[in-house]
Scaffold this active site. Structure first.
Site, PDB file in Angstrom:
ATOM      1  N   CYS A  43      10.486   9.396  -7.309  1.00  0.00           N
ATOM      2  CA  CYS A  43      10.711   7.997  -7.684  1.00  0.00           C
ATOM      3  C   CYS A  43       9.748   7.539  -8.786  1.00  0.00           C
ATOM      4  O   CYS A  43       8.549   7.413  -8.537  1.00  0.00           O
ATOM      5  CB  CYS A  43      10.543   7.134  -6.426  1.00  0.00           C
ATOM      6  SG  CYS A  43      10.448   5.373  -6.713  1.00  0.00           S
ATOM      7  N   CYS A  51       7.795   4.399  -7.901  1.00  0.00           N
ATOM      8  CA  CYS A  51       6.720   4.677  -6.937  1.00  0.00           C
ATOM      9  C   CYS A  51       5.490   5.201  -7.670  1.00  0.00           C
ATOM     10  O   CYS A  51       4.358   4.807  -7.364  1.00  0.00           O
ATOM     11  CB  CYS A  51       7.189   5.688  -5.901  1.00  0.00           C
ATOM     12  SG  CYS A  51       8.634   5.156  -4.954  1.00  0.00           S
TER      13      CYS A  51
END
Length: 108
Positions: A30, A33
């Protein structure tokens, strides 16, 4: 930040039944993230009265499903086993957005 797996438990409810916690849900793939990750140590220090626990969503799909975590990165605040706040969506989050969220929950 401790990883959920470090607790040796399969149920997040057992880990969070007493005390104050901020759960961070992420995935290795991600990019959003990865964007917030460098700021997490600062956030942990700023909100040190909470224990921070990271959950790799891909490795903890049952927990993510139970908590309704579909988008990442996401944050859930739990106090004595009860969820008291959540910042759950698929949007990129800045340190300031996370601070605003945590402050809005703890200053109620």
């Amino acid at each position: 930040m401790k990883k959920f797996e470090d607790f040796g438990q399969s149920d997040y409810k057992e880990v969070t039944k007493e005390g104050k916690y901020i759960l961070f849900f992420y995935a290795d793939w991600c990019p959003d993230c990865k964007f917030i990750e460098p700021k997490l140590p600062e956030l942990e220090q700023e909100y040190s009265d909470f224990e921070w626990i990271s959950f790799n969503r891909d490795n903890n799909m049952d927990t993510a499903r139970e908590l309704g975590i579909m988008g990442i990165p996401s944050f859930v605040i739990i106090e004595n086993g009860q969820e008291i706040g959540r910042l759950v969506n698929k949007d990129r989050k800045t340190k300031e957005e996370v601070e605003t969220f945590v402050n809005s929950v703890i200053n109620k």
